[in-house]
Design a protein around this motif. Structure first.
Motif, short mmCIF file in Angstrom:
data_model
loop_
_atom_site.label_atom_id
_atom_site.label_comp_id
_atom_site.label_asym_id
_atom_site.label_seq_id
_atom_site.Cartn_x
_atom_site.Cartn_y
_atom_site.Cartn_z
N VAL A 42 0.87 -1.12 0.03
CA VAL A 42 -0.07 -0.02 0.00
C VAL A 42 0.84 1.18 0.17
O VAL A 42 1.82 1.40 0.76
CB VAL A 42 -0.95 -0.09 1.14
CG1 VAL A 42 -1.79 1.37 1.50
CG2 VAL A 42 -1.70 -1.06 1.16
N THR A 43 0.57 2.13 -0.82
CA THR A 43 1.22 3.43 -0.95
C THR A 43 0.34 4.52 -0.86
O THR A 43 -0.65 4.58 -0.97
CB THR A 43 2.05 3.53 -2.11
OG1 THR A 43 1.11 3.19 -3.22
CG2 THR A 43 3.26 2.28 -2.49
N ARG A 44 1.14 5.72 -0.90
CA ARG A 44 0.38 7.03 -0.93
C ARG A 44 1.06 7.72 -1.88
O ARG A 44 2.30 8.17 -1.58
CB ARG A 44 0.12 7.74 0.23
CG ARG A 44 -0.90 7.07 1.35
CD ARG A 44 -1.16 7.85 2.48
NE ARG A 44 -1.79 8.99 2.14
CZ ARG A 44 -1.90 10.15 2.84
NH1 ARG A 44 -1.21 10.25 4.17
NH2 ARG A 44 -2.49 11.12 2.19
N ALA A 45 0.50 8.37 -3.03
CA ALA A 45 1.38 9.01 -3.99
C ALA A 45 2.57 8.21 -4.43
O ALA A 45 3.66 8.64 -4.66
CB ALA A 45 1.58 10.52 -3.70
N ALA A 46 2.50 6.84 -4.55
CA ALA A 46 3.42 6.02 -4.54
C ALA A 46 4.65 5.84 -3.60
O ALA A 46 5.89 5.63 -3.94
CB ALA A 46 4.02 6.21 -6.15
N LEU A 47 4.51 6.21 -2.51
CA LEU A 47 5.33 6.42 -1.40
C LEU A 47 4.94 5.59 -0.24
O LEU A 47 3.90 5.18 -0.11
CB LEU A 47 5.54 7.78 -0.81
CG LEU A 47 6.23 8.97 -1.75
CD1 LEU A 47 6.22 10.13 -1.05
CD2 LEU A 47 7.69 8.71 -1.92
N ASP A 48 5.84 5.07 0.42
CA ASP A 48 5.67 4.61 1.80
C ASP A 48 4.86 5.57 2.51
O ASP A 48 5.02 6.67 2.77
CB ASP A 48 6.83 4.28 2.40
CG ASP A 48 6.69 3.64 4.02
OD1 ASP A 48 5.62 3.60 4.32
OD2 ASP A 48 7.71 3.12 4.41
N PRO A 49 3.58 5.12 3.02
CA PRO A 49 2.84 6.06 3.75
C PRO A 49 3.42 6.75 4.78
O PRO A 49 3.08 7.95 5.28
CB PRO A 49 1.62 4.95 4.19
CG PRO A 49 1.70 3.95 3.21
CD PRO A 49 3.08 3.70 2.79
N ALA A 50 4.40 6.11 5.52
CA ALA A 50 5.02 6.65 6.84
C ALA A 50 5.92 7.85 6.39
O ALA A 50 5.91 8.84 7.17
CB ALA A 50 6.28 5.66 7.21
N LEU A 51 6.23 8.18 5.13
CA LEU A 51 6.85 9.31 4.65
C LEU A 51 5.95 10.63 4.57
O LEU A 51 6.33 11.80 4.61
CB LEU A 51 7.58 9.06 3.35
CG LEU A 51 8.60 8.17 3.35
CD1 LEU A 51 9.12 7.69 1.96
CD2 LEU A 51 9.98 8.52 4.21
N VAL A 52 4.51 10.36 4.32
CA VAL A 52 3.60 11.38 4.28
C VAL A 52 2.74 11.31 5.31
O VAL A 52 1.77 11.85 5.12
CB VAL A 52 3.15 11.44 2.89
CG1 VAL A 52 4.15 11.63 1.84
CG2 VAL A 52 2.36 9.99 2.44
N ALA A 53 2.74 10.73 6.54
CA ALA A 53 1.95 10.66 7.56
C ALA A 53 1.49 11.96 7.87
O ALA A 53 2.13 12.99 8.08
CB ALA A 53 2.59 9.78 8.90
N GLY A 54 0.21 12.05 8.01
CA GLY A 54 -0.50 13.32 8.62
C GLY A 54 -0.60 14.32 7.46
O GLY A 54 -1.18 15.40 7.81
N ARG A 55 -0.33 14.15 6.24
CA ARG A 55 -0.46 14.89 4.92
C ARG A 55 -1.15 14.45 3.88
O ARG A 55 -1.54 13.24 3.73
CB ARG A 55 1.19 15.42 4.44
CG ARG A 55 1.90 15.90 5.75
CD ARG A 55 3.21 16.54 5.23
NE ARG A 55 3.88 17.08 6.25
CZ ARG A 55 4.92 17.93 6.27
NH1 ARG A 55 5.25 18.42 5.37
NH2 ARG A 55 5.44 18.17 7.46
N GLY A 56 -1.94 15.42 3.12
CA GLY A 56 -2.57 15.00 1.98
C GLY A 56 -4.03 14.36 2.78
O GLY A 56 -4.30 14.56 3.76
N ALA A 57 -5.01 13.99 1.78
CA ALA A 57 -6.42 13.70 1.96
C ALA A 57 -6.46 12.61 2.86
O ALA A 57 -5.76 11.53 2.62
CB ALA A 57 -7.15 13.83 0.65
N ALA A 58 -7.33 12.63 3.94
CA ALA A 58 -7.91 11.43 4.58
C ALA A 58 -8.83 10.83 3.51
O ALA A 58 -9.88 11.06 3.21
CB ALA A 58 -8.34 11.51 6.07
N VAL A 59 -8.43 9.38 3.13
CA VAL A 59 -9.22 8.89 2.27
C VAL A 59 -9.76 7.19 2.83
O VAL A 59 -8.94 6.83 3.75
CB VAL A 59 -8.48 8.47 0.91
CG1 VAL A 59 -7.95 9.79 0.27
CG2 VAL A 59 -7.11 7.62 1.20
#
Length: 664
Positions: A42-59
């Motif tokens: 599982v990614t967020r914007a093709a990144l490890d979600p840990a790198l963007v924790a707390g940023r971007g939309a809650a989906v």
């Protein structure tokens, strides 16, 4: 907005070889099925979600990249060159399938619905093709998803054409092609076509008919209906049952047709009129409703059963004669009344448009006009010109939890006099212009906030752009993979915008793989880009807590248009508590007079030089006209040698692709 005015620069040295297949282009690297991982990644914007924790939309969905799934197809990418399939893919990488090949995802959690982002070839003469995709869920149950490229493929110069054989739209414009552009976009576009193919991807949603468990698989198998199918990603989620409201004004009671065979616009009008008198909500139950014009809304609440169940869908209709606003078409959309509406609340339905070409005068947006004291949430807006375009004045509107995808122009634009409004927790993907924008055109936008949104793969212009305005905020957003003539975050004194005034707060955003190659200037832009064209930028601008990850060229760029470089400046921008993890060239590129200060700006994996300072290109004995102030704590050694104004101007810095971002 796009089409930056032009001034000389230099093409980069970093370019990845590409292979052309018709007008679908991609970097090819064979990956056998046994080599691809089968675990759910599982990614967020093709990144490890840990790198963007707390940023971007809650989906409520899980994003999975095709290149991380099991496949017997071919991985294309990574690549960032405009006009190629990898560049427009999430994470700049996707999987290409020939007929019979598959990509198989493992569900990370229970799901009964999927969204597939894909690309197909165009038809030889333009207009797109349609092909089935077999979806096999849980290893046994197969369904068919219909894919199309009818809403993809733009060519040529702004505002683009759907005709791959078209001659130049603007023969008098300066054509800027160079080694950074693939061979398929020939330097003699008047002879060889197609010229500048772009906007390759689309997405399709599918309810699976039952809920599958974590660990079950979703296999996508390409058909013989297309010579190739590219799969970029899969979003999976568990959709709640349809919402029912028995105490509302149900559009079915006013003649709406949920089968989509007959136009329901008049029935919507009757339901709205009744609901306003009776002080009821308008309820749109599950179904597909054909609506081929604007629905005018004022002082009314309209709710659907959920965007997966209630679909308002329309054709684009040519007008007998142009409308007073210049529109030559109309189409499905929910619009404020002339003079502005108030008390509008829209939720829980999809708007499916039919826009396949960009005509800037057309009002064929999903939501439009002016709506004060209003809320818009839980909509899915697809295939309209701009997802939401608001022409103020308007105030106190909240736009939250929407998905806006596959637009020809902007995702959302606050245009002219929008105040005290909030855009939060929205997902915007594959726009043909800015993902989110505030444009203070003639009247100032003031006191607005873009907060915790996710913007991915704008094919032109910027992820989030602010054009003038007073006391606005951009915070907590995640922006990924802009493609051409734009950046992740943009602050622009351009397009006739009112000046920046008061405070502009840019805080706690993350960009990744941002900073495109500006074809007009032939230079690489920054992940965040300040641009003074019409006037100086000298408001109180504070950039705090941002993370700029894997920037293709610069992390921070400040530019004044060359023709006015001795008149305008960018002054007093304050950068604090910034992480820069990977740049192809520099941390800061200054091509303007002015100044900026830096405190706790930490950088690593810098490709060329910490600061590329050209100032306003007068190269004075006293140094650059742009001054950098070191306020301490700037780790990584990137800044100290270059303060206050050492000239380090290099239009041709070597571009070094940085390593993948990692925890700080």
């Amino acid at each position: 907005m796009s089409l930056a005015p032009r001034w000389p620069g230099v093409p980069p040295r970093w370019a990845i070889a590409v292979t052309a297949s018709a007008v679908g282009l991609g970097v090819l690297t064979g990956v056998p099925a046994a080599a691809a991982p089968t675990a759910a990644v599982v990614t967020r914007a093709a990144l490890d979600p840990a790198l963007v924790a707390g940023r971007g939309a809650a989906v409520d969905f899980a994003e999975q990249e095709a290149e991380n799934a099991r496949t017997n197809g071919t991985v294309i990418g990574p690549g960032r060159d405009a006009y190629t399939l990898p560049a427009e893919a999430s994470g700049r990488t996707a999987v290409k399938l020939t007929p019979g090949q598959f990509v198989e995802f493992t569900l990370p959690s229970a799901a009964n619905a999927i969204t597939v982002r894909y690309a197909l070839p165009d038809a030889p003469g333009g207009g797109g093709i349609t092909a089935p995709l077999t979806v096999t869920a849980g290893g046994h149950r197969s369904r068919t998803m219909t894919l199309t490229s009818q809403y993809a493929y733009l060519y040529n110069q702004y505002p683009f054409t759907n005709d791959p054989a078209a001659g130049l739209l603007h023969p008098d414009w300066w054509i800027t092609e160079c080694s950074c552009v693939p061979d398929a976009t020939n330097p003699a576009p008047e002879i060889d076509k197609p010229f500048r193919p772009m906007h390759f991807y689309d997405e399709q949603r599918l309810l699976l008919g039952r809920t599958y468990r974590a660990g079950d698989t979703i296999r996508l198998t390409a058909s013989a209906g297309a010579p190739w199918t590219v799969i970029d990603l899969l979003d999976s989620q568990r959709v709640a049952p349809p919402k029912v409201d028995v105490w509302a004004a149900n559009v079915l009671l006013f003649g709406a047709d949920p089968t989509g065979r007959h136009d329901s616009a008049a029935a919507f009008d009757r339901a709205i009129a009744f609901a306003r008198k009776a002080r009821l909500t308008v309820y749109v139950p599950p179904g597909t409703y054909q609506v081929n014009r604007h629905i005018i809304v004022d002082d009314v609440t309209i709710e659907g059963a959920g965007s997966w169940y209630t679909i308002v869908k329309g054709h684009e209709v040519a007008l007998d004669e142009p409308a007073p606003d210049g529109s030559v078409h109309t189409g499905v959309g929910f619009y404020g009344k002339e003079g502005g509406s108030s008390g509008v609340h829209l939720s829980g339905f999809a708007i499916e448009g039919d826009v396949r070409e960009r005509i800037d005068t057309d009002q064929v947006n999903g939501v439009g006009g002016a709506m004060s004291n209003s809320t818009i949430d839980g909509l899915y807006v697809h295939h309209t010109k701009a997802g939401m375009w608001f022409d103020g004045p308007m105030t106190n509107t909240r736009i939250a939890g929407n998905v806006i995808v596959d637009q020809i122009a902007d995702g959302l634009n606050f245009h002219t006099g929008v105040t005290k409004s909030v855009v939060r927790d929205n997902v915007v993907r594959n726009t043909g212009d800015d993902g989110l924008a505030m444009w203070s055109d003639a009247v100032t936008d003031a006191g607005n906030t873009f907060d915790h949104n996710t913007v991915q793969t704008p094919t032109l212009a910027n992820g989030i752009a602010i054009y003038g305005g007073t006391d606005n905020t951009v915070s907590g957003n995640l922006v990924a993979d802009p493609l051409r003539e734009g950046s992740g975050l943009h602050v622009g004194a351009r397009f006739g915008a009112e000046p920046f005034a008061g405070k502009l707060i840019i805080a706690d955003n993350t960009t990744v793989r941002a900073g495109t190659f500006e074809l007009n200037w032939k230079i690489g832009l920054g992940a965040i880009w300040f641009y003074a064209l019409d006037r100086s930028i000298d408001a109180d601008i504070r950039v705090t807590g941002d993370h700029y990850l894997d920037s293709t060229y610069n992390a921070i760029m400040l530019v004044t248009e060359f023709g006015v470089k001795d008149q305008y400046a960018i002054d007093g921008v304050a950068f604090r508590d910034i992480h820069v993890d990977g740049t192809g060239t520099s941390v800061v590129s200054a091509r303007s007079a002015g100044s900026a200060s830096f405190r706790n700006v930490d950088a690593r994996n810098v490709g060329a030089v910490g600061v590329n300072n050209c100032g306003s290109f007068n190269f004075t004995p006293d140094g650059s006209e742009f001054t950098l102030t070191d306020l301490g704590g700037n780790d990584g050694g990137w800044l100290a040698p270059f303060v206050p104004n050492t000239i380090t101007c290099d239009d041709r810095p070597p571009v070094v692709p940085p390593p993948a971002p990692a925890p700080w």
